[in-house]
Design an enzyme around this catalytic site. Sequence first.
Site, PDB file in Angstrom:
ATOM      1  N   ASP A   2      67.313  50.973  45.345  1.00 53.38           N
ATOM      2  CA  ASP A   2      66.023  50.310  45.173  1.00 53.38           C
ATOM      3  C   ASP A   2      64.986  50.872  46.143  1.00 53.38           C
ATOM      4  OD1 ASP A   2      64.419  48.436  43.868  1.00 53.38           O
ATOM      5  OD2 ASP A   2      64.675  46.989  45.488  1.00 53.38           O
ATOM      6  N   ASN A  50      65.952  47.185  33.076  1.00 52.21           N
ATOM      7  CA  ASN A  50      64.966  48.241  33.305  1.00 52.21           C
ATOM      8  C   ASN A  50      64.221  48.659  32.043  1.00 52.21           C
ATOM      9  OD1 ASN A  50      66.791  50.000  35.953  1.00 52.21           O
ATOM     10  ND2 ASN A  50      65.275  48.359  36.070  1.00 52.21           N
TER      11      ASN A  50
END
Length: 222
Positions: A2, A50
């Site tokens: 991330d 996503n």
Amino acid sequence: MDGNGRWAKARHLPRVAGHRRGAEALRETLKAAARMGIGALTLYAFSSENWRRPADEVTDLMGLLRHYLRRELAEIHSNGIRLKLIGDWRRLEPDLVASLDEAIALTAGNRRMDFVLALNYGAQDELVRATRALASEVAAGTLDPQAIDAAAIEARLDTADLPPLDLLIRTSGEQRLSNFLLWQAAYAELVFTDILWPDFGAEPLARAIESFSARERRYGGV
């Protein structure tokens, strides 16, 4: 993995630049893990959530994955690393699925380390798929409901042929699991770091493992 977008934003770069630098961090981290003797390294590359990102970013991510496979596969194979996948990855575009199949087949005999990519992965979806598999077996009369235990569930998870999860590292300062390996993390040690993924690599990995090694793991015992 991330923090790619924030890394790029801090440098006034497009988000894809962060993803590209993140791919370099992946390369460095994978090499370091192999040197350290880690048995399996799982990286959350693309989540089932996503797909909600802008279409051009998703396209860039898939293009980056294609590029990574073309550029890195030969070295991964020569270093004795075996590629595995978790997630509903066969729903990706057909040419990418074919490339991933080829990579899995090429590296299948390697034993130095398992490099696991989580693609179109979500832990809740994984548990739903495992539950459906159990329900189908019960409905078909091939499984007694009373025989369903933790081992039966684990045998139907994407990670069934992987060792237990020991250490879970979350980058970028976030302190949540974000739908990653929820079942497997039940007794895993957790390390949260403020380092954005593009700046991750051998040294942060070594520090995380040092922290892990100093902990006492009791698994609910005394």
